[in-house]
Design a protein around this motif. Structure first.
Motif, short mmCIF file in Angstrom:
data_model
loop_
_atom_site.label_atom_id
_atom_site.label_comp_id
_atom_site.label_asym_id
_atom_site.label_seq_id
_atom_site.Cartn_x
_atom_site.Cartn_y
_atom_site.Cartn_z
N VAL A 412 0.83 -1.21 0.00
CA VAL A 412 0.00 0.00 0.00
C VAL A 412 0.86 1.26 0.00
O VAL A 412 0.61 2.22 -0.74
CB VAL A 412 -0.96 -0.01 1.21
CG1 VAL A 412 -1.67 1.33 1.34
CG2 VAL A 412 -1.97 -1.14 1.08
N GLY A 413 1.91 1.26 0.82
CA GLY A 413 2.81 2.41 0.85
C GLY A 413 3.47 2.65 -0.49
O GLY A 413 3.57 3.80 -0.95
N SER A 414 3.89 1.58 -1.16
CA SER A 414 4.53 1.72 -2.47
C SER A 414 3.54 2.22 -3.51
O SER A 414 3.86 3.08 -4.34
CB SER A 414 5.12 0.37 -2.90
OG SER A 414 6.10 -0.08 -1.98
N GLU A 415 2.32 1.68 -3.47
CA GLU A 415 1.29 2.13 -4.42
C GLU A 415 0.95 3.60 -4.18
O GLU A 415 0.77 4.37 -5.14
CB GLU A 415 0.04 1.27 -4.27
CG GLU A 415 -1.10 1.64 -5.21
CD GLU A 415 -0.78 1.40 -6.67
OE1 GLU A 415 -1.38 2.09 -7.52
OE2 GLU A 415 0.07 0.54 -6.96
N ALA A 416 0.87 4.01 -2.92
CA ALA A 416 0.58 5.41 -2.61
C ALA A 416 1.67 6.32 -3.14
O ALA A 416 1.40 7.38 -3.72
CB ALA A 416 0.40 5.59 -1.10
#
Length: 837
Positions: A412-416
């Motif tokens: 999720v952090g990478s996608e954000a």
């Protein structure tokens, strides 16, 4: 020997120059060269400055003036057209006021009148309507007797009922422009009373022809720009009634038309822009003067600066000793830097990728790892079946683990980060394992270099609210399993205010398996958000009276917010199971199951409360019960919300899912709205809300999406606040309010247990091979079959290992027959299914 001064130069016949004269000549040449160079430099600078000044002055004196002229012309045009329409509506309003003030109306409705019949009222209405050619119809309606009459030439729909009710309550009721059978009319509602102080005896519903108004609007000069006649109600987007011309050359101007909900919007055309433009004469004069002054200044500065430059050069000429010393130092420096004199530094060693990881250099780079050795991730550790259509959800320990939560955080952090976000809101519900999963999730997010704003234990709608309210981010993750039993948990993800759904959820798993993670060191910040959420709703919702309410939070996280909010709004609140207990000792937090509502029904009856509400495990869904003990399922709640919002926004879209009542479609149409059926699920519904710009949407499961005055996400707590506002504005209790809405024979949601990995394949096979007679089949979500007298639905649940079914029909016999058809076809596909109906 001849004197040196007498030595001749070349045979040019000129007298020889003395040394002092020669030096003077050389200095003069040098000064002229310096002055010429400075003059050229200053002229180049002056040219640039003049161009910039000319551009600035052009923007100010020409473009700016023309823009101001265009704005003035636009405003004058709008004011002129507005005055024409204002005058017409003022005259028309006075005529309607005069008509409604006729004492014959009150005499007809007087209790002392023995001939107060429908026929005599109609005769009086026809007689007085004949006095004005613009009046198409008049209804004289005794107080409290208005009823729907959709089939009449001049129908009485919910919109007209709302106007009548406002008139009976002496509330302001401006005329509304409506379209009936492709003809535009103005609908007026005026109270009929013996005097200003006495309560109304009834209402006049007057329908007038809007053709003269539209003809006045059409007299505008279409060449000058685009003119729109719009109708707009408070808090809603405008509805365009008529349009003339085209234009896109300037800022639009909007003007409200008095005595109505109408407004004019005008955007000027290129022709009006040409008319408003002025010749740039003044600009040319100013630019010419500036250019002349700058040229004179350049010539003067070149003379002054050239002399100063020569004097400075003479003072700085090096002596012979200084020149020799500088040459020696240059030789020494050459020795120092010449490669022949250098030796290789044994410490000059390249740092390879693996060393960067060991030294911790790459952790701060914010880049993806390229040379680091990665450990593989087992398929079994990331079960595919928990990555569902609109969230991640599964059994704790066997499917959802802290290790997986950390990987999800990294994904999720990478996608954000890939979507331009640098911070993520993180929240959790009150389940016993939510805290450990949240800590692991945060650890994963921080490892990507993305920051975390931890808002603690809050309902899901509060997390959604935070993504709009907090300036640093538009993204968030909620650790929750919503209405599922205590052994479940999961994650709802929002990035850039869009809930991840379908392929976007599956893509998180693909990112985990491929370990496409950013690396870095993020920071965690804690923040309290519940007071801001309560204050925001308190500033938006106003209750018109006192109301008592029982709140069943099911020992889940809504209990931290809902009772406090409703008390702030002025309600008398009785909390039921509002203490937080992740074991859910009283009932599962799923209000769509009737068994889970029995305690609420009993408490409402015991306390004689006006209404009761049950929320699900994370507060994004609700179900309401009445003082009689009736359950108001969310599709019927949506009927009331649609009536309220469409009364102010005629023609707006209303969204609902495939499980909702067929009657909802008819109610929306009767209010003048546009019904749209869509997939079940909070993520696809929110995406469709954004696509259609619908102001209200809902699901049978209890998700209510309100864009009118709110943000458009599913929020059971805010929806309940708006419901209380609607109820307190009416004189009826909730049982009487919902008695006015049509209701057919229907089942609640029926669940049939099936393995997660089998449910979608079964639905696909059923759609391909099922025999559903002459029913109209819809497959936007599962399989819905509509018949003349009812419908049935079967779909794969996206939140549990089950099939979800629902049926509705005009009679118990028709309902049973449709259920029998579905049961027969389901058993054909899978004989092992346990079907109890």
């Amino acid at each position: 020997m001849k004197p040196r001064d007498s030595i001749k130069t070349k045979d040019d016949g000129a007298a020889p120059l003395s040394r002092s004269a020669q030096r003077a000549l050389d200095n003069a040449k040098r000064k002229a060269a310096v002055q010429q160079k400075l003059l050229l430099t200053l002229l180049a600078a002056a040219l640039v400055i003049n161009l910039l000044a000319a551009y600035f002055l052009y923007q100010t004196m020409v473009i700016g003036q023309n823009r101001e002229n265009l704005q003035h012309a636009t405003q004058s045009f709008v004011d002129e057209r507005k005055a024409v329409l204002d005058k017409y509506l003022q005259q028309h309003s006075l005529a309607i006021e005069t008509l409604s003030a006729n004492s014959a109306w009150a005499a007809q409705l007087s209790p002392d009148n023995p001939d107060n019949t429908a026929e005599s009222r109609q005769q009086l209405a026809h007689a007085l309507a004949a006095q004005d050619d613009t009046i198409l119809n008049i209804y004289l309606i005794p107080a409290g007797t208005a009823q729907l009459n959709r089939e009449a030439e001049f129908p009485v729909r919910y919109l007209e009922l709302d106007l009548i009710q406002r008139a009976e309550q002496r509330k302001p009721a401006l005329p509304e422009l409506i379209e009936i059978n492709k003809r535009w009319m103005l609908q007026w509602a005026k109270p009929v009373a013996l005097d200003e102080q006495s309560p109304p005896l009834g209402t006049l519903l007057i329908t007038t022809d809007a053709t003269p108004l539209l003809e006045l609007f059409a007299t505008t000069d279409a060449r000058l720009g685009e003119t729109l006649l719009q109708q707009q109600f408070t808090g809603s987007p405008p509805q365009t009634i008529r349009k003339t011309g085209t234009g896109a050359e300037g800022a639009k101007v909007v003007a409200k038309i008095k005595h109505s909900h109408l407004q004019l919007q005008f955007t000027p055309s290129a022709q009006m822009k040409d008319i408003a433009e002025e010749l740039p004469s003044l600009w040319l004069v100013v630019v010419s003067l500036v250019a002349a002054a700058s040229l004179a200044l350049c010539w003067f500065l070149s003379k002054v600066l050239s002399g100063a430059a020569l004097r400075a050069a003479d003072k700085t000429q090096p002596s012979l000793q200084e020149t020799v010393k500088a040459s020696k130092e240059a030789v020494d420096e050459e020795k120092l830097i010449n490669p022949l004199f250098q030796t290789q530094d044994i410490l000059d060693i390249a740092v390879i990728d693996e060393d960067e990881d060991i030294l911790g250099l790459r952790e701060h780079s914010g880049k993806k790892p390229t040379g680091a050795k990665r450990s593989s991730i087992n398929e079994q550790d990331v079960p595919a079946e928990i990555f569902r259509s609109y969230d991640i959800r599964g059994l704790v320990d066997s499917q959802i683990t802290p290790q997986l939560a950390q990987l999800i955080g990294q994904a999720v952090g990478s996608e954000a980060i890939d979507q331009g976000e640098r911070s993520i809101v993180v929240a959790r519900d009150g389940r016993t394992h939510s805290e450990a999963l949240t800590q692991a999730l945060i650890k994963g997010i921080l490892r990507t270099g993305c920051n975390v704003i931890n808002i603690g234990v809050v309902p899901t709608p509060v997390m959604y609210f935070a993504t709009f309210h907090i300036d640093d981010t538009n993204s968030g993750v909620m650790v929750t399993a919503s209405h599922n039993p205590k052994e479940y948990n999961g994650f709802k993800v929002v990035i850039n205010n869009r809930a991840l759904a379908d392929d976007a959820v599956v893509e998180l798993r693909s990112r985990i398996m491929a370990q496409r993670f950013h690396q870095g060191v993020g920071e965690e910040l804690s923040r309290t958000i519940i007071p801001d959420y309560i204050e925001r709703i308190f500033s938006d919702v106003a209750l018109a009276g006192n109301i008592s309410i029982v709140v069943d939070a099911g020992n889940a996280v809504p209990g931290l917010v809902a009772p406090q909010l409703f008390e702030e709004l002025g309600c008398d609140v009785t909390p039921l199971f509002c203490d937080l207990d992740g074991e859910f000792p009283n009932h599962n937090p799923d209000p769509t199951i009737e068994e889970n509502l029995q305690a609420l029904i009993a408490k409402v009856k015991e306390t004689k409360a006006d209404i009761g509400v049950a929320f699900d495990g994370d507060g994004d869904r609700l179900v309401v019960v009445t003082p009689k003990g009736d359950i108001i399922w969310p599709d019927r709640l949506l009927m009331l919300f649609a009536k309220d919002i469409l009364a102010r926004n005629p023609g707006a879209d209303v969204l609902f899912d495939v499980k909702c009542s067929r009657q909802l479609n008819q109610v929306i149409s009767s209010y003048g709205g546009r019904p749209i059926m869509w997939k079940t699920g909070h993520s696809p519904m929110k995406a469709k809300m954004e696509e259609t710009q619908a102001l209200i949407g809902g699901e049978y499961s209890g998700h209510i999406f309100i864009k009118d005055r709110w943000y458009g996400f599913d929020d059971g707590i805010y929806a309940m606040a708006r419901l209380l506002e609607i109820i307190t504005l009416r004189d009826q209790n909730i049982d009487a309010i919902f008695a006015g809405f049509p209701q057919l024979h229907a089942t609640p949601e029926i669940k049939i247990t099936i393995r997660d990995q089998d449910k979608f394949a079964l639905i696909k096979k059923l759609a391909e091979t099922g025999d559903f007679a002459n029913g109209a089949i819809t497959t936007i979500d599962g399989l819905r079959v509509d018949y003349t007298k009812g419908w049935g639905l079967v779909r794969a649940s996206n939140t549990s290992p089950a099939l979800t079914l629902r049926f509705e029909a005009e009679s118990p016999e028709a309902l049973e027959k449709i259920q029998h058809i579905f049961k027969r076809e389901l058993i054909k596909v899978d004989a092992t299914l346990s079907i109890d109906f």
